[in-house]
Design an enzyme around this catalytic site. Structure first.
Site, PDB file in Angstrom:
ATOM      1  N   HIS A   1       0.817  -1.205   0.000  1.00 57.59           N
ATOM      2  CA  HIS A   1       0.000   0.000   0.000  1.00 57.59           C
ATOM      3  C   HIS A   1       0.858   1.265   0.000  1.00 57.59           C
ATOM      4  O   HIS A   1       2.052   1.233   0.316  1.00 57.59           O
ATOM      5  CB  HIS A   1      -0.911   0.010   1.233  1.00 57.59           C
ATOM      6  CG  HIS A   1      -0.133  -0.008   2.518  1.00 57.59           C
ATOM      7  ND1 HIS A   1       0.422   1.121   3.077  1.00 57.59           N
ATOM      8  CD2 HIS A   1       0.187  -1.030   3.351  1.00 57.59           C
ATOM      9  CE1 HIS A   1       1.057   0.804   4.189  1.00 57.59           C
ATOM     10  NE2 HIS A   1       0.937  -0.500   4.378  1.00 57.59           N
TER      11      HIS A   1
ATOM     12  N   GLU B   1      -2.532  -7.603   7.099  1.00 61.94           N
ATOM     13  CA  GLU B   1      -1.222  -7.476   7.745  1.00 61.94           C
ATOM     14  C   GLU B   1      -1.089  -8.481   8.891  1.00 61.94           C
ATOM     15  O   GLU B   1      -2.079  -8.970   9.449  1.00 61.94           O
ATOM     16  CB  GLU B   1      -1.038  -6.038   8.259  1.00 61.94           C
ATOM     17  CG  GLU B   1       0.283  -5.753   8.976  1.00 61.94           C
ATOM     18  CD  GLU B   1       1.529  -5.985   8.132  1.00 61.94           C
ATOM     19  OE1 GLU B   1       1.791  -7.161   7.809  1.00 61.94           O
ATOM     20  OE2 GLU B   1       2.252  -5.017   7.851  1.00 61.94           O
TER      21      GLU B   1
END
Length: 212
Positions: free
Chosen positions: A13, A86
């Site tokens: 990201h 994550e």
């Protein structure tokens, strides 16, 4: 099933405020910074030449925002896959590196030297993370058309190491900047930076030599 000939791309990201101040962001809900959105827009332009057919993403806001920016730019639907989320950080979530080193000195010292050996309640191990991430990589390998997996630094690191058959103890040797992208081929045991085409294995070996 035939292995996907068009390729699997893993991207991190764009930039967030946590990245700027050095927080272990984990699964927080912060958005991208303006610079982060610009980074991802640039990545979208680069990916446009790959014939990308699918965008799968972590459910966490910063990755989802990044994936949607790319999907909008390339006119592709975005699919959420929690296996790309994550790493679960447990008690380290939302803390700075300095705070973690102060409050968890033994675990932090182990994280710096043998990261695959860290065991803490509520915190995923690198082995557990690699299992779920490589599961989605295998799924992406058998769909038709190139796939982008939008995710985070820890999943990308373990995916690279797993694809190259490197030990997870080499985790700290893999640098993954915001909005960077890797083309992965776990069957051929290859991982290269996209679009540069340079080898991640060379980077890992070089980092190991420097560390030694």
């Amino acid at each position: 099933m035939a292995v996907n000939p068009r390729g699997i791309y893993l991207a991190r990201h764009g930039e967030t405020e946590s990245n700027l101040v050095g927080l272990y962001a984990g699964r927080n809900t912060e958005p991208l910074t303006p610079a982060g959105r610009s980074q991802v827009s640039g990545l979208a332009d680069t990916l446009g030449a790959t014939g990308l057919a699918h965008v799968w993403t972590s459910s966490i806001d910063r990755a989802l925002e990044s994936a949607r920016l790319i999907g909008d730019r390339l006119d592709l639907a975005v699919t959420i896959d929690h296996r790309l989320d994550e790493m679960r950080l447990g008690p380290w979530e939302g803390r700075t590196e300095e705070e973690v080193a102060r409050d968890f000195p033994d675990e932090y010292a182990l994280w710096m030297t043998d990261p695959d050996q860290v065991r803490m309640d509520g915190r995923e191990t690198l082995g557990q993370l690699a299992t779920r991430v490589m599961d989605v990589v295998r799924d992406a390998a058998v769909v038709e058309g190139a796939v982008l997996l939008m995710t985070h630094v820890a999943p990308i690191r373990v995916a690279i190491l797993s694809a190259l058959r490197c030990p997870l103890s080499a985790y700290k040797r893999v640098g993954v900047p915001n909005a960077s992208c890797v083309k992965l081929d776990s069957v051929a045991k290859q991982a290269v930076w996209f679009p540069q085409g340079t080898s991640l294995l060379v980077d890992i070996e070089r980092a190991g030599s420097v560390a030694a």
